[in-house]
Scaffold this active site. Sequence first.
Site, PDB file in Angstrom:
ATOM      1  N   ASN A   1      42.972  51.184  43.006  1.00  0.00           N
ATOM      2  CA  ASN A   1      44.090  50.244  43.161  1.00  0.00           C
ATOM      3  C   ASN A   1      44.292  49.802  44.597  1.00  0.00           C
ATOM      4  OD1 ASN A   1      45.061  49.682  40.590  1.00  0.00           O
ATOM      5  ND2 ASN A   1      46.010  51.697  40.460  1.00  0.00           N
TER       6      ASN A   1
ATOM      7  N   GLU B   1      37.330  42.119  43.333  1.00  0.00           N
ATOM      8  CA  GLU B   1      37.256  43.506  42.826  1.00  0.00           C
ATOM      9  C   GLU B   1      35.909  44.141  43.170  1.00  0.00           C
ATOM     10  OE1 GLU B   1      39.903  45.077  41.705  1.00  0.00           O
ATOM     11  OE2 GLU B   1      41.049  43.883  40.260  1.00  0.00           O
TER      12      GLU B   1
ATOM     13  N   HIS C   1      44.664  37.231  39.385  1.00  0.00           N
ATOM     14  CA  HIS C   1      44.755  38.656  39.746  1.00  0.00           C
ATOM     15  C   HIS C   1      43.849  38.978  40.941  1.00  0.00           C
ATOM     16  CE1 HIS C   1      45.137  42.978  39.273  1.00  0.00           C
ATOM     17  NE2 HIS C   1      43.817  43.074  39.211  1.00  0.00           N
TER      18      HIS C   1
ATOM     19  N   LYS D   1      32.755  52.741  39.496  1.00  0.00           N
ATOM     20  CA  LYS D   1      33.940  52.946  38.646  1.00  0.00           C
ATOM     21  C   LYS D   1      33.710  54.111  37.683  1.00  0.00           C
ATOM     22  CE  LYS D   1      37.779  51.073  36.305  1.00  0.00           C
ATOM     23  NZ  LYS D   1      38.618  49.975  35.942  1.00  0.00           N
TER      24      LYS D   1
ATOM     25  N   GLU E   1      44.121  59.170  35.890  1.00  0.00           N
ATOM     26  CA  GLU E   1      44.711  58.893  37.206  1.00  0.00           C
ATOM     27  C   GLU E   1      45.729  59.944  37.650  1.00  0.00           C
ATOM     28  OE1 GLU E   1      45.175  54.711  38.152  1.00  0.00           O
ATOM     29  OE2 GLU E   1      46.831  55.196  39.475  1.00  0.00           O
TER      30      GLU E   1
ATOM     31  N   LYS F   1      41.773  51.650  30.846  1.00  0.00           N
ATOM     32  CA  LYS F   1      43.172  51.262  31.076  1.00  0.00           C
ATOM     33  C   LYS F   1      43.458  50.029  30.232  1.00  0.00           C
ATOM     34  CE  LYS F   1      44.449  52.900  35.667  1.00  0.00           C
ATOM     35  NZ  LYS F   1      44.814  52.502  37.038  1.00  0.00           N
TER      36      LYS F   1
ATOM     37  N   HIS G   1      50.065  43.218  43.111  1.00  0.00           N
ATOM     38  CA  HIS G   1      50.915  43.134  41.921  1.00  0.00           C
ATOM     39  C   HIS G   1      52.264  42.508  42.262  1.00  0.00           C
ATOM     40  CE1 HIS G   1      48.653  46.485  39.475  1.00  0.00           C
ATOM     41  NE2 HIS G   1      48.001  45.332  39.519  1.00  0.00           N
TER      42      HIS G   1
ATOM     43  N   HIS H   1      46.296  46.699  45.376  1.00  0.00           N
ATOM     44  CA  HIS H   1      47.027  46.304  44.172  1.00  0.00           C
ATOM     45  C   HIS H   1      48.541  46.422  44.324  1.00  0.00           C
ATOM     46  CE1 HIS H   1      43.030  46.296  42.541  1.00  0.00           C
ATOM     47  NE2 HIS H   1      43.432  46.035  41.321  1.00  0.00           N
TER      48      HIS H   1
ATOM     49  N   ARG I   1      47.723  54.248  15.121  1.00  0.00           N
ATOM     50  CA  ARG I   1      47.548  55.307  16.142  1.00  0.00           C
ATOM     51  C   ARG I   1      46.122  55.418  16.665  1.00  0.00           C
ATOM     52  NH1 ARG I   1      50.953  57.955  12.452  1.00  0.00           N
ATOM     53  NH2 ARG I   1      53.110  57.808  13.135  1.00  0.00           N
TER      54      ARG I   1
HETATM   55  P1  NAD Z   1      41.385  36.409  32.532  1.00  0.00           P
HETATM   56  O1  NAD Z   1      41.193  37.324  31.412  1.00  0.00           O
HETATM   57  O2  NAD Z   1      42.613  35.586  32.570  1.00  0.00           O
HETATM   58  O3  NAD Z   1      40.101  35.484  32.629  1.00  0.00           O
HETATM   59  C1  NAD Z   1      40.017  34.550  33.667  1.00  0.00           C
HETATM   60  C2  NAD Z   1      39.895  33.113  33.145  1.00  0.00           C
HETATM   61  O4  NAD Z   1      38.514  32.831  32.951  1.00  0.00           O
HETATM   62  C3  NAD Z   1      40.577  32.815  31.832  1.00  0.00           C
HETATM   63  O5  NAD Z   1      41.027  31.493  31.831  1.00  0.00           O
HETATM   64  C4  NAD Z   1      39.440  32.983  30.835  1.00  0.00           C
HETATM   65  O6  NAD Z   1      39.653  32.268  29.631  1.00  0.00           O
HETATM   66  C5  NAD Z   1      38.289  32.423  31.618  1.00  0.00           C
HETATM   67  N1  NAD Z   1      36.988  32.944  31.259  1.00  0.00           N
HETATM   68  C6  NAD Z   1      36.664  34.256  31.133  1.00  0.00           C
HETATM   69  N2  NAD Z   1      35.355  34.372  30.879  1.00  0.00           N
HETATM   70  C7  NAD Z   1      34.844  33.120  30.845  1.00  0.00           C
HETATM   71  C8  NAD Z   1      33.555  32.594  30.625  1.00  0.00           C
HETATM   72  N3  NAD Z   1      32.480  33.376  30.445  1.00  0.00           N
HETATM   73  N4  NAD Z   1      33.399  31.250  30.628  1.00  0.00           N
HETATM   74  C9  NAD Z   1      34.458  30.433  30.842  1.00  0.00           C
HETATM   75  N5  NAD Z   1      35.704  30.882  31.083  1.00  0.00           N
HETATM   76  C10 NAD Z   1      35.891  32.208  31.075  1.00  0.00           C
HETATM   77  O7  NAD Z   1      41.361  37.209  33.929  1.00  0.00           O
HETATM   78  P2  NAD Z   1      40.349  38.265  34.532  1.00  0.00           P
HETATM   79  O8  NAD Z   1      40.237  37.923  35.951  1.00  0.00           O
HETATM   80  O9  NAD Z   1      39.147  38.396  33.704  1.00  0.00           O
HETATM   81  O10 NAD Z   1      41.175  39.634  34.372  1.00  0.00           O
HETATM   82  C11 NAD Z   1      42.416  39.806  35.009  1.00  0.00           C
HETATM   83  C12 NAD Z   1      43.239  40.790  34.214  1.00  0.00           C
HETATM   84  O11 NAD Z   1      42.577  42.031  34.183  1.00  0.00           O
HETATM   85  C13 NAD Z   1      44.608  41.017  34.795  1.00  0.00           C
HETATM   86  O12 NAD Z   1      45.559  41.012  33.771  1.00  0.00           O
HETATM   87  C14 NAD Z   1      44.506  42.409  35.396  1.00  0.00           C
HETATM   88  O13 NAD Z   1      45.725  43.089  35.406  1.00  0.00           O
HETATM   89  C15 NAD Z   1      43.520  43.057  34.471  1.00  0.00           C
HETATM   90  N6  NAD Z   1      42.791  44.168  35.066  1.00  0.00           N
HETATM   91  C16 NAD Z   1      42.730  45.314  34.356  1.00  0.00           C
HETATM   92  C17 NAD Z   1      42.020  46.382  34.844  1.00  0.00           C
HETATM   93  C18 NAD Z   1      41.856  47.610  34.015  1.00  0.00           C
HETATM   94  O14 NAD Z   1      41.368  48.618  34.535  1.00  0.00           O
HETATM   95  N7  NAD Z   1      42.208  47.575  32.751  1.00  0.00           N
HETATM   96  C19 NAD Z   1      41.362  46.283  36.080  1.00  0.00           C
HETATM   97  C20 NAD Z   1      41.450  45.087  36.783  1.00  0.00           C
HETATM   98  C21 NAD Z   1      42.173  44.034  36.268  1.00  0.00           C
HETATM   99  N1  GLY Z   2      41.472  48.935  38.049  1.00  0.00           N
HETATM  100  C1  GLY Z   2      42.083  50.178  38.304  1.00  0.00           C
HETATM  101  C2  GLY Z   2      41.652  51.269  37.399  1.00  0.00           C
HETATM  102  O1  GLY Z   2      40.916  51.063  36.459  1.00  0.00           O
HETATM  103  O2  GLY Z   2      42.053  52.371  37.586  1.00  0.00           O
END
Ligand code: NAD
Ligand code: GLY
Length: 368
Positions: free
Chosen positions: A249, A189, A269, A231, A241, A147, A256, A252, A125
């Site tokens: 978003n 982003e 993404h 942010k 939210e 998130k 999405h 998004h 938890r």
């Molecule tokens: P990801 O985590 O898949 O990373 C992108 C790619 O780059 C992967 O192959 C990873 O292994 C590689 N990589 C990352 N850092 C690296 C580095 N320093 N050197 C070499 N390779 C590296 O994708 P992302 O773009 O980082 O994140 C996308 C995800 O984030 C999605 O699932 C999206 O839904 C989520 N997201 C969440 C929020 C939130 O508020 N929680 C906001 C935006 C996006």
């Molecule tokens: N990336 C959208 C949020 O954090 O609310």
Amino acid sequence: MDAPRFETVPIHLADRNYCIAIGSGLLDSPHSYDDIADAASALIVTNATIAPLYAHRLQHAVSSKFREIHTLVLPDGEQFKTWPTLNLIFDALLQNGCDRKTVLFALGGGVVGDMTGFAAASYMRGVPFVQIPTSLLAQVDSSVGGKTGINHPLGKNMIGAFYQPLKVLCDLELLKTLPQRELSAGLAEVIKYGPIADLALLDWIEGHIGALLAGDPAALAHVVKRSCEIKAWVVGQDEKESGLRAILNFGHTFGHAIEAGLGYGHWLHGEAVACGMVMAAQLSLRLGLVDAELVRRLTRLLERAGLPVRGPRLAEGDNAGRYLELMRMDKKSQGGELRFVLIDGAARAAVRAAPQALVREVIDACCR
Ligand code: NAD
Ligand code: GLY
């Protein structure tokens, strides 16, 4: 070892504050972890790409804080942001006898960060966790604000929790190994913050897009800090939210749908969000909320950042119908009515309903 120089962006929440530290050399410095309480164990969650680059360095940096440090290497990719992969984190926690004081480190991009955060939110938890974002996208967005979650085949990020990290460490040096396509995806982003909150940032990115794409450290430092400030400002007002946070978003809802419709991992993404922003801007234009010049500027900037601005076809026949079907899953839709983050020309965004016929028109105009 002297502490590396860094800047901090605070996040002020109703029940707790924490900091985003932004600088170079943060990963390796034990001082980066000084404010984390010692515990019997820690679990570093990372993926198969990041582990050989950075996991041993993190392990070394925190070695004096924990009696046992375990590392879990997940498969790399959006297609693995699932229940079975999440369960690997719980397996590792249980098999290693991790307790309520165990600290989880999310070392990776948004996929690792979202999954590790969700595991931290639900294991016993709630256990403490630290975000160490390694992608640009994760440094400017996903690691900040709490998130967490996973995808469902029917909808993106549909299962999750709001759960804040102890802190976020944005080490800009880690971006040096990021592939070019991922850098561009992260820029989507960053660009997003312009039309929703800060037109001066949009101007700045237009003037520095070459430096950003070349990985110039000063340019990246500037956008990481400004993005985190925006942010933090939004999340500080609306952590869960209930209103304002939805502006983050922008793009998004369409994005999405693209990710789920093509199958997770086909488009990144950030690529789907880029294209989704063009569609949302076109919808704003058709509703008379924004002038054509801002839509043109946004589209042009995304193109210059190496991002797609035309949507993929998601169905052979009724392509717009397929988008609409997927978008009904969006968390903003209410009683089956689609709602979108729409922009005006003054860096204000708001969630609004839009007539389905107009949405269809936009999809038809924006898809290949
Ligand atoms: P990801 O985590 O898949 O990373 C992108 C790619 O780059 C992967 O192959 C990873 O292994 C590689 N990589 C990352 N850092 C690296 C580095 N320093 N050197 C070499 N390779 C590296 O994708 P992302 O773009 O980082 O994140 C996308 C995800 O984030 C999605 O699932 C999206 O839904 C989520 N997201 C969440 C929020 C939130 O508020 N929680 C906001 C935006 C996006
Ligand atoms: N990336 C959208 C949020 O954090 O609310």
